[in-house]
Design a protein around this motif. Structure first.
Motif, PDB file in Angstrom:
ATOM      1  N   ILE A 312       0.834  -1.207   0.000  1.00  0.00           N
ATOM      2  CA  ILE A 312       0.000   0.000   0.000  1.00  0.00           C
ATOM      3  C   ILE A 312       0.864   1.251   0.000  1.00  0.00           C
ATOM      4  O   ILE A 312       0.615   2.209  -0.752  1.00  0.00           O
ATOM      5  N   LEU A 313       1.905   1.245   0.858  1.00  0.00           N
ATOM      6  CA  LEU A 313       2.790   2.401   0.911  1.00  0.00           C
ATOM      7  C   LEU A 313       3.522   2.588  -0.415  1.00  0.00           C
ATOM      8  O   LEU A 313       3.781   3.733  -0.845  1.00  0.00           O
ATOM      9  N   GLY A 314       3.868   1.461  -1.052  1.00  0.00           N
ATOM     10  CA  GLY A 314       4.504   1.568  -2.368  1.00  0.00           C
ATOM     11  C   GLY A 314       3.607   2.268  -3.367  1.00  0.00           C
ATOM     12  O   GLY A 314       4.057   3.116  -4.153  1.00  0.00           O
ATOM     13  N   ILE A 315       2.318   1.923  -3.349  1.00  0.00           N
ATOM     14  CA  ILE A 315       1.360   2.582  -4.246  1.00  0.00           C
ATOM     15  C   ILE A 315       1.290   4.074  -3.939  1.00  0.00           C
ATOM     16  O   ILE A 315       1.362   4.927  -4.843  1.00  0.00           O
ATOM     17  N   ILE A 316       1.158   4.399  -2.649  1.00  0.00           N
ATOM     18  CA  ILE A 316       1.015   5.810  -2.267  1.00  0.00           C
ATOM     19  C   ILE A 316       2.268   6.597  -2.635  1.00  0.00           C
ATOM     20  O   ILE A 316       2.190   7.689  -3.232  1.00  0.00           O
ATOM     21  N   LEU A 317       3.445   6.068  -2.309  1.00  0.00           N
ATOM     22  CA  LEU A 317       4.684   6.794  -2.591  1.00  0.00           C
ATOM     23  C   LEU A 317       4.935   6.919  -4.096  1.00  0.00           C
ATOM     24  O   LEU A 317       5.319   7.993  -4.594  1.00  0.00           O
ATOM     25  N   GLY A 320       2.413   9.175  -5.706  1.00  0.00           N
ATOM     26  CA  GLY A 320       2.705  10.533  -5.273  1.00  0.00           C
ATOM     27  C   GLY A 320       3.837  11.138  -6.098  1.00  0.00           C
ATOM     28  O   GLY A 320       3.810  12.325  -6.465  1.00  0.00           O
ATOM     29  N   GLU A 321       4.871  10.322  -6.390  1.00  0.00           N
ATOM     30  CA  GLU A 321       5.959  10.796  -7.239  1.00  0.00           C
ATOM     31  C   GLU A 321       5.474  11.079  -8.656  1.00  0.00           C
ATOM     32  O   GLU A 321       5.908  12.051  -9.301  1.00  0.00           O
ATOM     33  N   PHE A 322       4.561  10.217  -9.152  1.00  0.00           N
ATOM     34  CA  PHE A 322       4.023  10.454 -10.496  1.00  0.00           C
ATOM     35  C   PHE A 322       3.324  11.802 -10.560  1.00  0.00           C
ATOM     36  O   PHE A 322       3.481  12.564 -11.524  1.00  0.00           O
ATOM     37  N   ILE A 323       2.526  12.092  -9.504  1.00  0.00           N
ATOM     38  CA  ILE A 323       1.820  13.378  -9.476  1.00  0.00           C
ATOM     39  C   ILE A 323       2.820  14.525  -9.418  1.00  0.00           C
ATOM     40  O   ILE A 323       2.671  15.547 -10.112  1.00  0.00           O
ATOM     41  N   ILE A 343      -3.316  13.175 -13.467  1.00  0.00           N
ATOM     42  CA  ILE A 343      -3.150  13.499 -12.049  1.00  0.00           C
ATOM     43  C   ILE A 343      -4.303  12.936 -11.239  1.00  0.00           C
ATOM     44  O   ILE A 343      -4.112  12.336 -10.154  1.00  0.00           O
ATOM     45  N   LEU A 344      -5.524  13.107 -11.743  1.00  0.00           N
ATOM     46  CA  LEU A 344      -6.691  12.586 -11.024  1.00  0.00           C
ATOM     47  C   LEU A 344      -6.657  11.055 -10.955  1.00  0.00           C
ATOM     48  O   LEU A 344      -7.049  10.470  -9.932  1.00  0.00           O
ATOM     49  N   HIS A 349      -5.601   6.207  -7.421  1.00  0.00           N
ATOM     50  CA  HIS A 349      -4.807   5.066  -6.940  1.00  0.00           C
ATOM     51  C   HIS A 349      -4.423   5.264  -5.478  1.00  0.00           C
ATOM     52  O   HIS A 349      -4.492   4.332  -4.663  1.00  0.00           O
ATOM     53  N   ILE A 350      -3.990   6.481  -5.145  1.00  0.00           N
ATOM     54  CA  ILE A 350      -3.599   6.776  -3.762  1.00  0.00           C
ATOM     55  C   ILE A 350      -4.799   6.650  -2.831  1.00  0.00           C
ATOM     56  O   ILE A 350      -4.700   6.079  -1.731  1.00  0.00           O
ATOM     57  N   SER A 351      -5.955   7.166  -3.261  1.00  0.00           N
ATOM     58  CA  SER A 351      -7.156   7.111  -2.428  1.00  0.00           C
ATOM     59  C   SER A 351      -7.597   5.669  -2.188  1.00  0.00           C
ATOM     60  O   SER A 351      -7.937   5.282  -1.060  1.00  0.00           O
ATOM     61  N   ARG A 352      -7.569   4.844  -3.264  1.00  0.00           N
ATOM     62  CA  ARG A 352      -7.977   3.440  -3.094  1.00  0.00           C
ATOM     63  C   ARG A 352      -6.988   2.686  -2.210  1.00  0.00           C
ATOM     64  O   ARG A 352      -7.380   1.822  -1.415  1.00  0.00           O
ATOM     65  N   ALA A 353      -5.702   3.008  -2.304  1.00  0.00           N
ATOM     66  CA  ALA A 353      -4.714   2.370  -1.426  1.00  0.00           C
ATOM     67  C   ALA A 353      -4.948   2.762   0.026  1.00  0.00           C
ATOM     68  O   ALA A 353      -4.830   1.937   0.944  1.00  0.00           O
ATOM     69  N   GLY A 354      -5.290   4.030   0.254  1.00  0.00           N
ATOM     70  CA  GLY A 354      -5.583   4.467   1.621  1.00  0.00           C
ATOM     71  C   GLY A 354      -6.786   3.751   2.197  1.00  0.00           C
ATOM     72  O   GLY A 354      -6.786   3.348   3.369  1.00  0.00           O
ATOM     73  N   ARG A 355      -7.857   3.604   1.380  1.00  0.00           N
ATOM     74  CA  ARG A 355      -9.053   2.895   1.869  1.00  0.00           C
ATOM     75  C   ARG A 355      -8.734   1.421   2.157  1.00  0.00           C
ATOM     76  O   ARG A 355      -9.258   0.830   3.100  1.00  0.00           O
TER      77      ARG A 355
END
Length: 680
Positions: A312-317, A320-323, A343-344, A349-355
């Motif tokens: 999950i952290l890999g997805i978020i990080l 986040g770098e892509f954005i 960007i959206l 992806h970040i939002s779904r990983a957080g959920r």
């Protein structure tokens, strides 16, 4: 000070008399029998003689007669000192033989001292001639009567001792100083499986443990008691463990006169102790295995949690770098729809990983019985119907689903969403266990757990509702069924389950005060039994939604030691039109509230904070602002929970992590039910 001659064949009696008279200031000389005493009397001329009556060779009466028959000792007063004669028995002969008095050995020491003093002061003239024939006859009759009395008493004592020995659970041997037995009781014969006649003399010594006996009677004579312990082989081939204690009997002169041996068969005690020791070692081994399995489970759980959260952290990080890269590439340009869409998508992806991370955290809290729940009264049959309506169509087509729901099944207090999720998880597990199809049945009924059966099954005694979910799938072997509720334990192929389904169901059942039991047989299927406490309460009536209170400009005090979350909550509330005050902990929040002169319409606080936690902050704040409602925010609200893991009455919590909508809805509910605060 007087010189006193003490005559007694008992060493201990002489020692008692000597100690008593020494303390009184007299000089004491001793004799062990009559002839020796006469010689001392002629040589020393004591002031008083204290003599026993019953002595070997010459008794006290004869000694007094001989003493008073000689002119040089005729004037010495004599006191009888005895435990065998009563005063009325001794008085006639004592007077005839010129005895000055009588002292009982069983009396007080002062009695002897007083008698000596009286004899010295009031000494009557003694007889100076030999006793006449009638007196000698009376003497013989008195002594004979006493001997008969002693013989009868001895026979009575022997009878009692014999009865005790015959009935004794221990083996007993009695005999002379050479350890040859003259008496063997029946129990010793039974213990050794040897006839009594073969145990007499030295026969019994064959059953003393050989490694400890040596030559008993020779090297052990110096000890009063000798103990033997160890294995012995009997004549019938059996090996027994015997414990023998030999007591050497001694006279007043410390000469060995005989022995008493007590023999016990301690084989059963040894075997019981060995069994206890083996059982203890077995239990210790079981406990070590259990601890090892627990560490394995914790290691597997921590590894699985780390794996999932790292993903999950890999997805978020990464996204986040892509954005960040996209924004840098488009710096100074207008964000068109085409440029904004990537960007959206990355933000999604970040939002779904957080959920996904939030759901995993909630599942772990649920397994530990620390998920924030607000149970209500529900009807289990209604929840089952709701869950069946939510089943994926493919499950319904693959399985033959049936229900047997008792219409009289009681209600229970539970979180309806959690209970529905349990049933959905069990249905999915059943589908996975029956890839070729099969039957899935839901049953409900009432049941009661008694105190006796409750102790054995881990249930609290009481009334329960019983939900059974049975499938005809592959079933589980015992070792798998035993570990099925462990978090992240799964036998499914990779990617076909997290291993949290049954663990979550178990946690929900335990937090609700119930239990989950797995009944599975390989090749026959699995039944999951869910027990929840029954209640006579009725489900609450559906109420219309409360009207939303206008919130523009209302002041909210936000306290959280996590800077990012505090800032995020403040931004959400500010965007919704609230005036926000912030603090990093409870103490700072009180200072902010004290400096703020306007009303504070609500406190939004974390539960666990350093220095002062959320409940303590709320208590202090309400002391000065009693009308201020409180909304707690926490991912772990243990300080607010009862022992059953249920929120304390009147407590409202929004669980972390929360969305903007969840936070605003919870805050609006808190404000709607609260009175208008004062401006203090």
């Amino acid at each position: 000070m007087a010189t006193v001659l003490v005559v007694d064949d008992s060493v201990s009696s002489r020692e008692v008399a000597r100690a008593t008279l020494d303390d009184a200031g007299h000089q004491v000389i001793e004799a062990a029998e009559g002839r020796q005493a006469l010689a001392l009397a002629h040589a020393v001329h004591p002031d008083v003689v204290v003599t026993d009556v019953v002595m070997p060779g010459m008794d006290g009466y004869e000694f007094a007669n001989e003493l008073h028959s000689s002119p040089d000792t005729a004037g010495i007063p004599v006191l009888l000192y005895t435990a065998n004669y009563q005063p009325d028995e001794a008085a006639p002969l004592a007077a005839a033989y010129g005895v000055a008095g009588f002292v009982a050995k069983t009396g007080e020491p002062a009695d002897l001292v007083t008698a000596v003093l009286n004899a010295l002061r009031h000494n009557p003239p003694p007889a100076t001639t030999a006793a006449p024939q009638p007196l000698l006859g009376e003497h013989l009759r008195t002594v004979n009567a006493k001997l008969v009395e002693k013989v009868l008493a001895l026979h009575e004592s022997e009878a009692r001792l014999s009865a005790m020995a015959e009935l004794s659970p221990a083996g007993i041997a009695l005999g002379g100083p050479d350890l040859d037995a003259t008496y063997i009781n029946p129990q010793l014969s039974e213990i050794t499986a040897t006839p009594t006649r073969d145990l007499l003399h030295d026969g019994w010594r064959a059953y003393l443990p050989p490694q400890q006996t040596g030559t008993p009677g020779e090297h052990d004579q110096q000890h009063d008691t000798t103990t033997y312990y160890g294995p012995v082989t009997l004549t019938d081939g059996r090996q027994r463990t015997l414990h023998a204690v030999i007591r050497h009997l001694r006279d007043d002169n410390s000469n060995t006169t005989g022995f008493l041996a007590v023999v016990n068969d301690v084989t059963q005690l040894i075997e019981a102790e060995q069994h206890r020791h083996n059982l203890k070692r077995e239990l210790e081994a079981t406990e070590r295995r259990r601890i090892h399995q627990r560490f394995e489970s914790l290691a597997r759980m921590s590894g699985a949690i780390a794996h999932d959260f790292n993903n999950i952290l890999g997805i978020i990080l990464n996204y986040g770098e892509f954005i960040e890269d996209t924004l840098r590439d488009n710096a100074g340009t207008t964000l068109t729809d085409d440029r904004l869409r990537p960007i959206l998508d990355d933000l999604d992806h970040i939002s779904r990983a957080g959920r996904r991370a939030a759901n995993l955290a909630h599942q772990l809290l649920t397994f530990g019985g620390r998920e924030i729940i607000e149970p209500v009264v529900v009807n289990p049959n209604a929840v089952i119907h709701e869950a069946l309506g939510l089943l994926d169509g493919s499950i319904a087509r693959q399985l033959d689903i049936s229900t047997n729901l008792d219409p009289h099944t009681s209600n229970t207090r539970a979180d309806p969403d959690q209970l529905c999720q349990i049933l959905l998880n069990l249905a999915i597990n059943a589908r996975d266990a029956m890839p070729q199809g099969g039957r899935l049945a839901f049953h409900t009924t009432n049941t009661s757990i008694s105190a006796d059966s409750g102790d054995a099954t881990g249930f609290q005694p009481g009334d329960y509702i019983h939900i059974a979910v049975a499938d005809t799938g592959e079933g589980m072997p015992p070792d798998v069924a035993e570990r099925a509720i462990e978090p992240f334990f799964t036998t499914k192929p990779k990617g076909h389950g997290t291993g949290l389904g049954l663990a979550t169901a178990y946690g929900i059942a335990k937090q609700a005060g119930g239990n989950l039991v797995i009944d599975s047989t390989v090749g026959q299927g699995t039944t999951i039994h869910l027990y929840l406490p029954a209640t006579d309460e009725q489900p609450p009536a559906t109420e219309p939604a409360a009207a939303t209170r206008h919130t523009t400009g209302q002041t909210i005090l936000v306290a959280d030691d996590e800077d990012g979350l505090r800032t995020a909550a403040a931004r959400m509330l500010t965007a919704a039109g609230y005036h926000v005050l912030t603090a990093a902990d409870g103490e700072e929040a009180l200072q902010v509230a004290q400096r703020h002169h306007g009303p504070i319409h609500a406190l939004l606080t974390d539960v666990v904070m350093p220095h002062m936690n959320g409940p303590e902050l709320a208590q202090h704040l309400r002391h000065h602002r009693p009308a201020t409602p409180v909304l707690y925010m926490s991912g772990y609200a243990a300080p607010l929970m009862t022992e059953q893991g249920i929120l304390e009455p009147g407590v409202t919590v929004v669980g972390k992590p929360f969305t903007r909508s969840e936070l605003l809805t919870a805050l609006n509910t808190t404000l709607t039910g609260a009175p208008n605060p004062s401006s203090r």
